[in-house]
Scaffold this active site. Structure first.
Site, PDB file in Angstrom:
ATOM      1  N   GLN B  72       0.858  -1.176   0.000  1.00 25.78           N
ATOM      2  CA  GLN B  72       0.000   0.000   0.000  1.00 25.78           C
ATOM      3  C   GLN B  72       0.898   1.230   0.000  1.00 25.78           C
ATOM      4  OE1 GLN B  72      -3.967   0.254   1.867  1.00 25.78           O
ATOM      5  NE2 GLN B  72      -2.859   1.181   3.582  1.00 25.78           N
ATOM      6  N   ARG B  76       4.422   8.530  -1.479  1.00 27.28           N
ATOM      7  CA  ARG B  76       5.840   8.139  -1.434  1.00 27.28           C
ATOM      8  C   ARG B  76       6.194   7.391  -2.701  1.00 27.28           C
ATOM      9  NH1 ARG B  76       7.225   6.806   4.871  1.00 27.28           N
ATOM     10  NH2 ARG B  76       5.790   5.060   4.619  1.00 27.28           N
ATOM     11  N   ASN B 101      -3.215   4.564  -2.640  1.00 23.87           N
ATOM     12  CA  ASN B 101      -4.023   5.410  -1.757  1.00 23.87           C
ATOM     13  C   ASN B 101      -3.956   6.894  -2.108  1.00 23.87           C
ATOM     14  OD1 ASN B 101      -5.318   3.532  -0.174  1.00 23.87           O
ATOM     15  ND2 ASN B 101      -4.152   3.922   1.706  1.00 23.87           N
ATOM     16  N   ASP B 151       5.331  -2.579   3.973  1.00 24.64           N
ATOM     17  CA  ASP B 151       5.108  -1.126   3.981  1.00 24.64           C
ATOM     18  C   ASP B 151       5.922  -0.484   2.863  1.00 24.64           C
ATOM     19  OD1 ASP B 151       4.955  -0.733   7.637  1.00 24.64           O
ATOM     20  OD2 ASP B 151       3.454  -1.358   6.157  1.00 24.64           O
ATOM     21  N   ASP B 152       5.446   0.651   2.384  1.00 27.53           N
ATOM     22  CA  ASP B 152       6.076   1.245   1.201  1.00 27.53           C
ATOM     23  C   ASP B 152       7.371   1.994   1.497  1.00 27.53           C
ATOM     24  OD1 ASP B 152       4.001   4.266   0.701  1.00 27.53           O
ATOM     25  OD2 ASP B 152       4.929   3.418   2.484  1.00 27.53           O
ATOM     26  N   ASP B 246      -2.957  -3.793  11.831  1.00 28.22           N
ATOM     27  CA  ASP B 246      -2.136  -4.967  12.133  1.00 28.22           C
ATOM     28  C   ASP B 246      -2.485  -5.561  13.501  1.00 28.22           C
ATOM     29  OD1 ASP B 246       0.932  -2.973  12.535  1.00 28.22           O
ATOM     30  OD2 ASP B 246      -1.096  -2.690  13.283  1.00 28.22           O
ATOM     31  N   ARG B 294      -2.126   2.898  19.643  1.00 30.46           N
ATOM     32  CA  ARG B 294      -1.921   1.450  19.625  1.00 30.46           C
ATOM     33  C   ARG B 294      -2.449   0.823  20.920  1.00 30.46           C
ATOM     34  NH1 ARG B 294      -0.373  -0.328  14.638  1.00 30.46           N
ATOM     35  NH2 ARG B 294       1.318  -1.715  15.313  1.00 30.46           N
TER      36      ARG B 294
END
Lengths: 331, 331
Positions: B72, B76, B101, B151-152, B246, B294
């Site tokens: 995703q 970036r 996105n 992750d990107d 996650d 979190r």
């Protein structure tokens, strides 16, 4: 309705009862057959384990939560007693079985008893012949499912043992231990034995192992039973070489489960006290022929089993956070 | 023999046939019942897996031997393209799915195509809203059982990925990944979230983890399906925080399998390229409230699920012999 069967000539009321009885008999017969057929349902591995638990559970509580230390010893009583002082205090240790290979010599029970009390009971099993495979008997004093087998010169930290036991509980069908070794096959088809310095089998990056030595490992007691039931040729090979009992155990486990026989747990603090023995036995691996024997045993066992059951693994397990921050590189 | 049933008044030959037919009917009925009862036999987990394979196997060959990268991306694109050049060459990679996105912005398909040919196909999935949980859709382009979610901004070496994939194949029901985290419960009963610097839960030596972050992990595609079927409150929580997808995934996996949700594989060479992004998004974890969120999510999810399904593990897996001789201390 036409009826061609002979029963039709019988009186009505007799046939009515006969019909009912016949049906009942058929029903019962079918139920019996169905009941008998259930024995052919594939037996779930879990059921086998439960069977094993029920069979081996005299005290009712100990089977998977504790382990038995089996330590075979020959001519190294100084190391033995030093190690007993260390291992006797392990958490979750149920009992110690010392396989006393000093034939004709008195076991140090008097010393042991005079320096009691001790955290756990120790049993000295006096052997009648000095055989490497003596430690692979299914001792009646073995009341836990897990066996911790340790050579009589290996000092393994309690932390390593506690962790490896927890790993064994997650991989109860495998030999969970601290010393990985491997076999390689060569273009001639002949197998050879070695450690990490031996060329990896070429299955991608890094190394592979296909054996975990039993002299510093956990495994299920069922494998002692299975070992006793192996072909005589296997026992004879171990007697001939006074070696290779661990290779034989890895063969039978791999054959039994159809995957890698062992799981390697990287020890944090483990070492041999061999050099600290005063005048005792210097260890079998010092014999000139020891390592050639290991390769010899590989090929003999392949002949006996008509195939090579060992398979490779590259899983190395460590304890997260012990030592602290060991998840980071260079820790 | 007395007979009290009404059939006894019927002619003999009719009863003979009736007896035969009744028996036959009974036999058939019993067989049908027995057949129906077999559906209650415990379904072997292997059977379930085979079912899954058969269901998800359009090409017939790829389901367990290859994986799909799902990445995703938001703001970036420089890092994305750099990472695509790296990940496209992974052995056993089947396809890349880029979850785009950047709403309203054109995906870099022209750039991608103009710089072809490429080792694997890349699919750009344009999203209509910028949501964290967009990557957890069950994309139709997903044809492998294994998903590699990255992750990107994460550069993970091909060696680490190849090894972790082989580990996932041995633990297909768990999230096998490179970033462990944990929850702790406090005397107040409130849960808190953290890494290895957070006090271990006191289960013996060392540390424990109870989550494996999905942004650098392998897991089964069935968990995407399972995620979609979670209570709306879970999706709403992730949308509210733009975080915790996650944590939610670890909850549902732990609940589903009744044991630790993840398996931690220690990476040899992995790092974030975040600092190398020119003017792009600085990363969600830089938001002031990110970590408090979190912990907040942990407690919200416990309320939604009416319990804490996460359990602890301290298994850390490394690749034997990579780097060379890493089985020795200080390697």
């Amino acid at each position: 309705m036409r009826c061609h069967c002979h029963v039709c000539s019988l009186p009505g009321r007799v046939l009515g009862i006969r019909a009912a009885r016949l049906s009942l008999a058929l029903v019962l017969a079918l139920l019996l057959v169905a009941g008998a057929l259930t024995t052919f349902l594939p037996s779930n591995r879990d059921d086998e384990v439960l069977e094993l638990r029920r069979a081996a559970k005299p005290q009712g509580r100990l089977v998977r939560d504790a382990f038995t230390l089996v330590m075979q010893t020959y001519n190294r009583t100084d190391l033995l007693l030093r190690l007993l002082n260390h291992y006797q205090a392990l958490p979750r240790l149920h009992r110690v079985i010392v396989v006393w290979n000093n034939v004709g010599e008195k076991a140090p029970e008097d010393v042991w008893n005079s320096l009691g009390p001790h955290p756990v009971p120790v049993v000295f099993k006096l052997q009648t012949t000095n055989r490497m495979r003596n430690r692979l008997q299914n001792f009646p004093e073995l009341e836990t499912e897990a066996v911790l087998m340790v050579d009589d010169d290996m000092l393994i930290s309690a932390q390593d043992i506690a962790f490896a036991f927890s790993v064994w509980q997650q991989f109860p069908d495998q030999i969970v231990g601290f010393v990985p070794r491997k076999h390689v096959s060569t273009s001639s088809g002949i197998y050879s034995y070695g450690g990490f310095e031996l060329q990896a089998p070429g299955l991608g990056d890094g190394d592979q192992y296909s054996l975990v030595l039993i002299g510093a490992s956990f495994f299920s007691r069922k494998y002692l039973d299975l070992f006793q039931r192996q072909p005589t040729a296997v026992h004879a090979l171990i007697d001939e070489t006074q070696n290779c009992d661990d290779i034989a155990m890895n063969f039978l486990v791999a054959k039994h489960i159809g995957r890698a026989s062992g799981v390697f747990v990287k020890p944090v603090n483990m070492g041999s006290l061999e050099k600290e023995s005063t005048g005792g036995h210097s260890g079998m691996w010092h014999r000139a022929e020891h390592f050639l024997q290991r390769s010899y045993c590989l090929n003999k066992l392949v002949a006996i089993y008509d195939g090579m059951p060992l398979t490779y693994s590259n899983i190395m397990i460590s304890q997260f956070g012990f030592p602290y921050a060991n998840h980071k590189s260079k820790a």
